[in-house]
Scaffold this motif. Structure first.
Motif, PDB file in Angstrom:
ATOM      1  N   PRO A 314       0.811  -1.228   0.000  1.00  0.00           N
ATOM      2  CA  PRO A 314       0.000   0.000   0.000  1.00  0.00           C
ATOM      3  C   PRO A 314       0.839   1.270   0.000  1.00  0.00           C
ATOM      4  CG  PRO A 314      -0.856  -1.579   1.586  1.00  0.00           C
ATOM      5  CD  PRO A 314       0.472  -2.135   1.130  1.00  0.00           C
ATOM      6  N   ALA A 315       1.950   1.239   0.719  1.00  0.00           N
ATOM      7  CA  ALA A 315       2.799   2.438   0.734  1.00  0.00           C
ATOM      8  C   ALA A 315       3.416   2.679  -0.631  1.00  0.00           C
ATOM      9  CB  ALA A 315       3.896   2.264   1.796  1.00  0.00           C
ATOM     10  N   VAL A 316       3.827   1.592  -1.289  1.00  0.00           N
ATOM     11  CA  VAL A 316       4.391   1.742  -2.636  1.00  0.00           C
ATOM     12  C   VAL A 316       3.348   2.301  -3.588  1.00  0.00           C
ATOM     13  CG1 VAL A 316       5.325   0.455  -4.604  1.00  0.00           C
ATOM     14  CG2 VAL A 316       6.131  -0.048  -2.283  1.00  0.00           C
ATOM     15  N   GLN A 317       2.123   1.788  -3.502  1.00  0.00           N
ATOM     16  CA  GLN A 317       1.063   2.286  -4.390  1.00  0.00           C
ATOM     17  C   GLN A 317       0.772   3.768  -4.135  1.00  0.00           C
ATOM     18  OE1 GLN A 317      -0.201   0.454  -6.860  1.00  0.00           O
ATOM     19  NE2 GLN A 317      -1.263   2.313  -7.539  1.00  0.00           N
ATOM     20  N   LEU A 318       0.829   4.189  -2.856  1.00  0.00           N
ATOM     21  CA  LEU A 318       0.612   5.606  -2.535  1.00  0.00           C
ATOM     22  C   LEU A 318       1.726   6.459  -3.126  1.00  0.00           C
ATOM     23  CD1 LEU A 318      -0.906   7.813  -1.006  1.00  0.00           C
ATOM     24  CD2 LEU A 318       0.468   7.264   1.028  1.00  0.00           C
ATOM     25  N   VAL A 319       2.971   5.990  -3.034  1.00  0.00           N
ATOM     26  CA  VAL A 319       4.083   6.739  -3.620  1.00  0.00           C
ATOM     27  C   VAL A 319       3.916   6.860  -5.121  1.00  0.00           C
ATOM     28  CG1 VAL A 319       6.577   6.680  -4.041  1.00  0.00           C
ATOM     29  CG2 VAL A 319       5.699   6.163  -1.772  1.00  0.00           C
ATOM     30  N   VAL A 320       3.510   5.788  -5.771  1.00  0.00           N
ATOM     31  CA  VAL A 320       3.323   5.814  -7.231  1.00  0.00           C
ATOM     32  C   VAL A 320       2.251   6.831  -7.619  1.00  0.00           C
ATOM     33  CG1 VAL A 320       2.540   4.473  -9.207  1.00  0.00           C
ATOM     34  CG2 VAL A 320       4.131   3.452  -7.572  1.00  0.00           C
ATOM     35  N   SER A 321       1.084   6.800  -6.936  1.00  0.00           N
ATOM     36  CA  SER A 321      -0.014   7.713  -7.305  1.00  0.00           C
ATOM     37  C   SER A 321       0.348   9.175  -7.021  1.00  0.00           C
ATOM     38  CB  SER A 321      -1.287   7.332  -6.560  1.00  0.00           C
ATOM     39  OG  SER A 321      -1.093   7.451  -5.148  1.00  0.00           O
ATOM     40  N   GLU A 322       1.008   9.429  -5.877  1.00  0.00           N
ATOM     41  CA  GLU A 322       1.369  10.799  -5.547  1.00  0.00           C
ATOM     42  C   GLU A 322       2.463  11.331  -6.464  1.00  0.00           C
ATOM     43  OE1 GLU A 322      -0.039  12.956  -3.337  1.00  0.00           O
ATOM     44  OE2 GLU A 322      -1.561  11.393  -3.240  1.00  0.00           O
ATOM     45  N   THR A 323       3.361  10.440  -6.906  1.00  0.00           N
ATOM     46  CA  THR A 323       4.400  10.855  -7.855  1.00  0.00           C
ATOM     47  C   THR A 323       3.766  11.263  -9.176  1.00  0.00           C
ATOM     48  OG1 THR A 323       6.017   9.389  -6.821  1.00  0.00           O
ATOM     49  CG2 THR A 323       6.494  10.150  -9.054  1.00  0.00           C
ATOM     50  N   ARG A 324       2.800  10.502  -9.645  1.00  0.00           N
ATOM     51  CA  ARG A 324       2.104  10.869 -10.887  1.00  0.00           C
ATOM     52  C   ARG A 324       1.354  12.194 -10.714  1.00  0.00           C
ATOM     53  NH1 ARG A 324      -0.400   4.889 -12.326  1.00  0.00           N
ATOM     54  NH2 ARG A 324       1.528   4.014 -13.250  1.00  0.00           N
ATOM     55  N   ARG A 325       0.718  12.332  -9.567  1.00  0.00           N
ATOM     56  CA  ARG A 325      -0.004  13.588  -9.319  1.00  0.00           C
ATOM     57  C   ARG A 325       0.945  14.782  -9.292  1.00  0.00           C
ATOM     58  NH1 ARG A 325      -1.497  16.381  -4.607  1.00  0.00           N
ATOM     59  NH2 ARG A 325      -3.432  17.570  -4.827  1.00  0.00           N
ATOM     60  N   LEU A 326       2.108  14.619  -8.658  1.00  0.00           N
ATOM     61  CA  LEU A 326       3.095  15.690  -8.621  1.00  0.00           C
ATOM     62  C   LEU A 326       3.628  15.993 -10.016  1.00  0.00           C
ATOM     63  CD1 LEU A 326       4.797  17.640  -6.976  1.00  0.00           C
ATOM     64  CD2 LEU A 326       6.450  15.791  -6.589  1.00  0.00           C
ATOM     65  N   ASN A 327       3.841  14.952 -10.813  1.00  0.00           N
ATOM     66  CA  ASN A 327       4.320  15.150 -12.179  1.00  0.00           C
ATOM     67  C   ASN A 327       3.295  15.930 -13.014  1.00  0.00           C
ATOM     68  OD1 ASN A 327       6.451  14.405 -14.255  1.00  0.00           O
ATOM     69  ND2 ASN A 327       4.612  13.580 -15.219  1.00  0.00           N
ATOM     70  N   ASP A 328       2.017  15.586 -12.833  1.00  0.00           N
ATOM     71  CA  ASP A 328       0.960  16.319 -13.552  1.00  0.00           C
ATOM     72  C   ASP A 328       0.901  17.779 -13.103  1.00  0.00           C
ATOM     73  OD1 ASP A 328       0.285  14.040 -14.913  1.00  0.00           O
ATOM     74  OD2 ASP A 328      -1.334  13.489 -13.531  1.00  0.00           O
ATOM     75  N   LEU A 329       1.054  18.017 -11.806  1.00  0.00           N
ATOM     76  CA  LEU A 329       1.014  19.381 -11.293  1.00  0.00           C
ATOM     77  C   LEU A 329       2.155  20.213 -11.865  1.00  0.00           C
ATOM     78  CD1 LEU A 329      -0.117  21.533  -9.420  1.00  0.00           C
ATOM     79  CD2 LEU A 329       1.240  20.548  -7.559  1.00  0.00           C
ATOM     80  N   VAL A 330       3.367  19.637 -11.923  1.00  0.00           N
ATOM     81  CA  VAL A 330       4.497  20.362 -12.487  1.00  0.00           C
ATOM     82  C   VAL A 330       4.261  20.684 -13.954  1.00  0.00           C
ATOM     83  CG1 VAL A 330       6.950  20.163 -13.083  1.00  0.00           C
ATOM     84  CG2 VAL A 330       6.147  19.454 -10.826  1.00  0.00           C
ATOM     85  N   GLU A 331       3.748  19.726 -14.713  1.00  0.00           N
ATOM     86  CA  GLU A 331       3.470  19.976 -16.129  1.00  0.00           C
ATOM     87  C   GLU A 331       2.423  21.072 -16.303  1.00  0.00           C
ATOM     88  OE1 GLU A 331       4.908  18.809 -18.785  1.00  0.00           O
ATOM     89  OE2 GLU A 331       6.300  17.538 -17.676  1.00  0.00           O
ATOM     90  N   ASN A 332       1.400  21.040 -15.452  1.00  0.00           N
ATOM     91  CA  ASN A 332       0.359  22.072 -15.539  1.00  0.00           C
ATOM     92  C   ASN A 332       0.892  23.441 -15.151  1.00  0.00           C
ATOM     93  OD1 ASN A 332      -1.660  20.372 -16.439  1.00  0.00           O
ATOM     94  ND2 ASN A 332      -2.393  19.887 -14.373  1.00  0.00           N
ATOM     95  N   LEU A 333       1.737  23.498 -14.143  1.00  0.00           N
ATOM     96  CA  LEU A 333       2.335  24.769 -13.760  1.00  0.00           C
ATOM     97  C   LEU A 333       3.186  25.339 -14.885  1.00  0.00           C
ATOM     98  CD1 LEU A 333       3.362  24.106 -10.041  1.00  0.00           C
ATOM     99  CD2 LEU A 333       1.603  25.686 -10.872  1.00  0.00           C
ATOM    100  N   MET A 334       3.936  24.504 -15.569  1.00  0.00           N
ATOM    101  CA  MET A 334       4.736  24.974 -16.700  1.00  0.00           C
ATOM    102  C   MET A 334       3.840  25.505 -17.811  1.00  0.00           C
ATOM    103  SD  MET A 334       7.783  22.136 -16.892  1.00  0.00           S
ATOM    104  CE  MET A 334       8.574  23.042 -18.219  1.00  0.00           C
ATOM    105  N   GLU A 335       2.723  24.841 -18.033  1.00  0.00           N
ATOM    106  CA  GLU A 335       1.797  25.324 -19.070  1.00  0.00           C
ATOM    107  C   GLU A 335       1.190  26.675 -18.669  1.00  0.00           C
ATOM    108  OE1 GLU A 335      -0.655  24.634 -22.663  1.00  0.00           O
ATOM    109  OE2 GLU A 335       1.395  24.429 -21.966  1.00  0.00           O
TER     110      GLU A 335
END
Length: 513
Positions: A314-335
């Motif tokens: 479960p901790a690994v799955q949480l890290v994976v989902s939050e990493t994707r969310r952070l990656n999306d946020l960074v891409e959106n901020l750049m846009e």
């Protein structure tokens, strides 16, 4: 569109200046007219009174003396010819008036002797004047004579006359005079014309004076208005040249101080905003490098999830989902920083709108949850990547907050394409509708950590604007929310150049509902 509308409204201030100029001239003209008419009226009545008084006093005084001189030598009971001769002598004076003598004659009876039988008879004399002349007054210390001289102005055949009368004391005849005032009326008419011409000249002079005064007063005000419009258009270095010490000069100084303060404030805010944009852009770029490494690690961990300890999975799955969310946020901020900096550009291509929507749905595995109502062959010249971002955000937002089935319909004409995305959820609260496209806005405070970044709908709206289009949000009468995207069939005229085509992430983001 906003600039064109503002340019079209620009003539209105000049109309107001013209109106103000006309009002000022009208006030000057009315004041001058009132003053000229009052002065002319007073002058006319004073001259009229003076002319008539002088004429009638001269005529009445001459009549009184002539009546005494010519009737004093008559016998107590004269004959009618003697009365007629006396009347003719009295009418022969320089005052040029007609005379009517009425008295008792020998043999009984009375005789009326007029100097002009066709013009002046007893019927011509007003009855009120006859009564006043024949009325005997009581002799007292203050009234030594029983009879007095009376006069009255009348009009005969449209011409003005002076009628006067007196009774000779001691049983003498009664005499009346009739003097024409035609010459005096002609003089007064000439005076009235002269005063009218003077009033007209005064009115013209006041108009010229008002024009000069309006130019003197309104020219600085008009310059102030022009400077205010330039300041409103963003030309913050606009200043007024100040001369003099009057109220307008003080107003110009106040404007210059205000403009200078505004310029400093805007420059300060602009520098802060630029620094903030640079910080966000730099931060986003700096985060991409570690995020790339973290993403690679999380992908490995995700692949090995089945072999991990159940307590760690479960901790690994949480890290994976939050990493994707952070990656999306960074891409959106750049846009977002690209839009704020004005560096976002279109890469235009001929797009089949129905195929583009199908590709967007298929790439995200939404085929079972989305109904498409669109005819193939609806072509438009748009940026396909940015159109995909718009569709992904709108459809993803509808699926996340409205629930399936989501219906996407396309309608087009020669000028534009309209894409409506409708869900079957509870709809958008009325107090939330004005804010659905605000950055980082989330309708519910109870879910501040949703999967979305709060930027998806804002990025979708910016991508629509760069095409020259618009997105609106509303609630359907049958339930659910409806997002309507309107785009031109050809965006070439909106953004003729091409850019790097870089943009934000293509995942569905937005927490509007």
């Amino acid at each position: 569109m906003g600039g064109w509308a503002a340019a079209r409204r620009m003539p209105r201030p000049s109309l107001r200046w013209i109106s103000l100029r006309l009002r000022l001239m009208l006030v000057f003209a009315l004041v001058a007219l009132a003053a000229a008419v009052s002065a002319s009226g007073i002058a006319y009545w004073l001259n009229r009174d003076a002319v008539l008084t002088r004429t009638q006093d001269a005529a009445l005084e001459d009549f009184r003396k002539s009546l005494q001189d010519n009737t004093g030598s008559l016998p107590l009971s004269p004959t009618c010819p003697e009365l007629q001769e006396a009347a003719d002598r009295m009418a022969a004076t320089s005052q040029k008036y007609e005379v009517l003598l009425i008295g008792k004659v020998k043999g009984g009876g009375s005789c009326a002797a007029p100097s002009d039988r066709d013009l002046f008879t007893l019927a011509t004399v007003p009855k009120t004047l006859v009564t006043a002349v024949n009325r005997e007054r009581k002799v007292t210390e203050s009234n030594p004579y029983p009879y007095h001289l009376y006069w009255q102005r009348i009009t005969l055949n449209g011409k003005p006359y002076l009628v006067g009368g007196a009774k000779v004391i001691g049983g003498g005849p009664t005499g009346y005079l009739l003097k024409s005032l035609e010459n005096e009326r002609a003089d007064l008419n000439s005076l009235a014309w002269s005063l009218g011409i003077a009033t007209g000249l005064a009115l013209i002079g006041s108009a010229l004076l008002a024009q000069a005064a309006a130019s003197t007063v309104l020219r600085p005000v008009q310059r102030l208005g022009d400077a205010a419009r330039r300041l409103g258009e963003g030309k913050l270095d606009t200043r007024l040249r100040v001369s003099g010490t009057d109220e307008l000069a003080d107003l110009s100084r106040t404007f210059n101080r205000t403009a200078e303060s505004l310029q400093k404030r805007v420059e300060d805010l602009s520098s802060r905003e630029a620094a903030s944009r640079r910080f966000v852009a730099d931060m986003s770029h700096e985060l991409r490098t570690p995020l790339t490494a973290i993403t690679a690690v999380t992908e490995v961990l995700e692949d090995e999830a089945d072999s991990l300890d159940p307590m760690i999975a479960p901790a690994v799955q949480l890290v994976v989902s939050e990493t994707r969310r952070l990656n999306d946020l960074v891409e959106n901020l750049m846009e977002v920083t690209r839009f704020d900096a004005g560096t976002a550009r279109l890469v235009l291509d001929d797009v089949d709108v129905a195929d583009q929507i199908t590709a967007c749905i298929d790439a995200r595995a939404w085929l079972d949850a989305v109904e498409l109502d669109a005819e193939r062959g609806t072509m438009a010249r748009l940026d396909p990547r940015r159109l995909d971002v718009i569709l992904a955000n709108l459809i993803g937002n509808a699926l996340k907050h409205g629930g399936s089935p989501v219906r996407v319909s396309v309608r087009a004409d020669d000028q534009q394409v309209v894409i409506a995305v409708r869900d079957h959820g509870p709809g958008i609260p009325e107090d939330v509708l004005p804010h659905v496209f605000d950055r980082f806005y989330k309708a519910s405070a109870s879910r501040p950590r949703s999967e979305g970044s709060g930027l998806g709908l804002s990025i979708a709206l910016e991508n629509a604007h760069i095409h020259g289009g618009e997105i609106t949000a509303a609630n359907s009468p049958d339930g659910g929310a409806v997002f309507t995207l309107t785009l031109p069939r050809d965006a070439s005229g909106i953004e003729p150049g091409s850019g790097d085509g870089a943009g934000g992430g293509d995942r569905a983001e937005g927490d509007a509902q």
